[in-house]
Design a protein around this motif. Sequence first.
Motif, PDB file in Angstrom:
ATOM      1  N   ALA A   1       0.878  -1.179   0.000  1.00 14.46           N
ATOM      2  CA  ALA A   1       0.000   0.000   0.000  1.00 14.46           C
ATOM      3  C   ALA A   1       0.911   1.223   0.000  1.00 14.46           C
ATOM      4  O   ALA A   1       1.864   1.295  -0.764  1.00 14.46           O
ATOM      5  CB  ALA A   1      -0.931  -0.029   1.210  1.00 14.46           C
ATOM      6  N   TRP A   2       0.640   2.165   0.885  1.00 17.97           N
ATOM      7  CA  TRP A   2       1.476   3.359   1.031  1.00 17.97           C
ATOM      8  C   TRP A   2       2.871   2.962   1.508  1.00 17.97           C
ATOM      9  O   TRP A   2       3.053   1.990   2.234  1.00 17.97           O
ATOM     10  CB  TRP A   2       0.798   4.295   2.034  1.00 17.97           C
ATOM     11  N   SER A   3       3.859   3.716   1.083  1.00 15.49           N
ATOM     12  CA  SER A   3       5.246   3.452   1.485  1.00 15.49           C
ATOM     13  C   SER A   3       5.830   4.669   2.183  1.00 15.49           C
ATOM     14  O   SER A   3       5.616   5.805   1.757  1.00 15.49           O
ATOM     15  CB  SER A   3       6.099   3.104   0.267  1.00 15.49           C
ATOM     16  N   VAL A   4       6.596   4.412   3.214  1.00 13.74           N
ATOM     17  CA  VAL A   4       7.199   5.477   4.005  1.00 13.74           C
ATOM     18  C   VAL A   4       8.416   6.095   3.318  1.00 13.74           C
ATOM     19  O   VAL A   4       8.938   7.115   3.757  1.00 13.74           O
ATOM     20  CB  VAL A   4       7.609   4.918   5.396  1.00 13.74           C
ATOM     21  N   SER A   5       8.858   5.535   2.194  1.00  9.27           N
ATOM     22  CA  SER A   5      10.165   5.871   1.636  1.00  9.27           C
ATOM     23  C   SER A   5      10.202   7.158   0.814  1.00  9.27           C
ATOM     24  O   SER A   5      11.292   7.613   0.444  1.00  9.27           O
ATOM     25  CB  SER A   5      10.661   4.719   0.751  1.00  9.27           C
TER      26      SER A   5
END
Length: 494
Positions: free
Chosen positions: A344-348
Amino acid sequence: MAAEGAGGRGGRAARYPPLSALVASAIAASSAVIVLAVVHSAYDDAVSRTRTLLGHNLEPTPWHPFPHAKGRPPARAALRCAPSIACLPPLSRPRPPPEPANASSSSSLSSRGNNNNKQCPAYFAAIHRDLAPWRGAGRGVTRALLDAARRRASMRVTITGGGRRLHVDLYYACVQSRALFTVWSLLQLMRRYPGRVPDVDLMFDCMDRPAINRTEHGGDAAPPPPPLFRYCTTRDHFDIPFPDWSFWGWPETNIEPWNREFKSIKSGARATRWADRVPTAYWKGNPDVASPLRVALLGCNDTALWRAEIMRQNWDDEAKSGYQHSRLSSQCTHRYKIYAEGFAWSVSLKYILSCGSMALLIEPRYQDFFSRGLEPRVNYWPVTEMGMCESIRDAVDWGNANPGEAERVGRRGQRLVQGLRMHAVYDYMLHLLTEYASLMDFRPVAPPSPDAHEACEASLLCLADDKQRRFLEASRAEPAADEPCVLPPPPAAA
């Protein structure tokens, strides 16, 4: 093979031991299995009952998806050590005079005594859009809506006592230390703006996929949706994005608190001039996260054909080697860096932008609070999911034919996240919670649940292990010397 050879040299007796020996071995093995099962069960039960706030009862992978609600481990007594520790109020200064009725919005908060008159970054305007479903006559955040959001939440957070007391009621254990660092972030907001954080009652979920779908709750005539905070949202969801835990550090992947990590990455970026950077696109990450996009990206790993270098990241191996090959500051050697969402969403995203390379974003569906400030071909370059490899190749070829403009796109992306220092993160949190509080139609109180606990810095540090404690202490905030930035009021139509 060596073990088989050693056994073969022993002859027939070695290959066919006496029956009594086999029986004895079987009994011993069965006993060992039973003992291990009992110990393992006791251990699992103990772990599930303690230190749950840190997520220690989950596999140590940064992207551990829960298949469904029933698979989420229970929270139980996560703040077990809190009762033995005095929860002291944060550092304080004289409290501001009480606000008149209906004057608790962020616009009044920002203008009160603000001598520097500094405007908030443009992406702060998304706060008004995010909260629009609860604004207007006959709407607002009610207890019933909050209760409806509970089934999607990992925890309920209340701030009371004039922004000086924080209680947490955990519903299931978050991945790794997300819950720990999210609660810490709120305590640091209270520390930075003592007496200024509004009393609020909110539901928060720590997973990466939004849950409040617009198709289920949309329409002007429909009642407001359940208000649910998380790290991201999409155009198709009403989830309210909030700064993610990694701004205060991500110990499981050895990523330092944001101010330190950005400084380190920017320093690493300066080590290689743009003209000397590898003129291809670069991605390094974990493709094994149920992400068809990242699996397809592996097929673009051909610098001659697609101008891309795609590297697989094995976090287990990195942890064993002390993260020697995953330092973000050493990954700014290419002119182009690829951002690909995972499960899903990525922190990168913020780390990729920090390099100053031209960021190639592959049709991101998920938005965190600051990514609404991104503009295609201004501070990043869009890449299509359909024909992905060709799109990456075309972006690199354009950049290499126009190196000056490609470098400027990268620098503008870097400036966006350079402005995202912790003072801006705290200002966003303060404005968001203040606007949210102004929409509540009830007075927040500490949760009546017997599982709810008051959290303070001491109790969280008590729960943390040595590495987590180092990250938490390194990300401590100090009381603000300046007023928060000025958030313009919502548009009249909103």
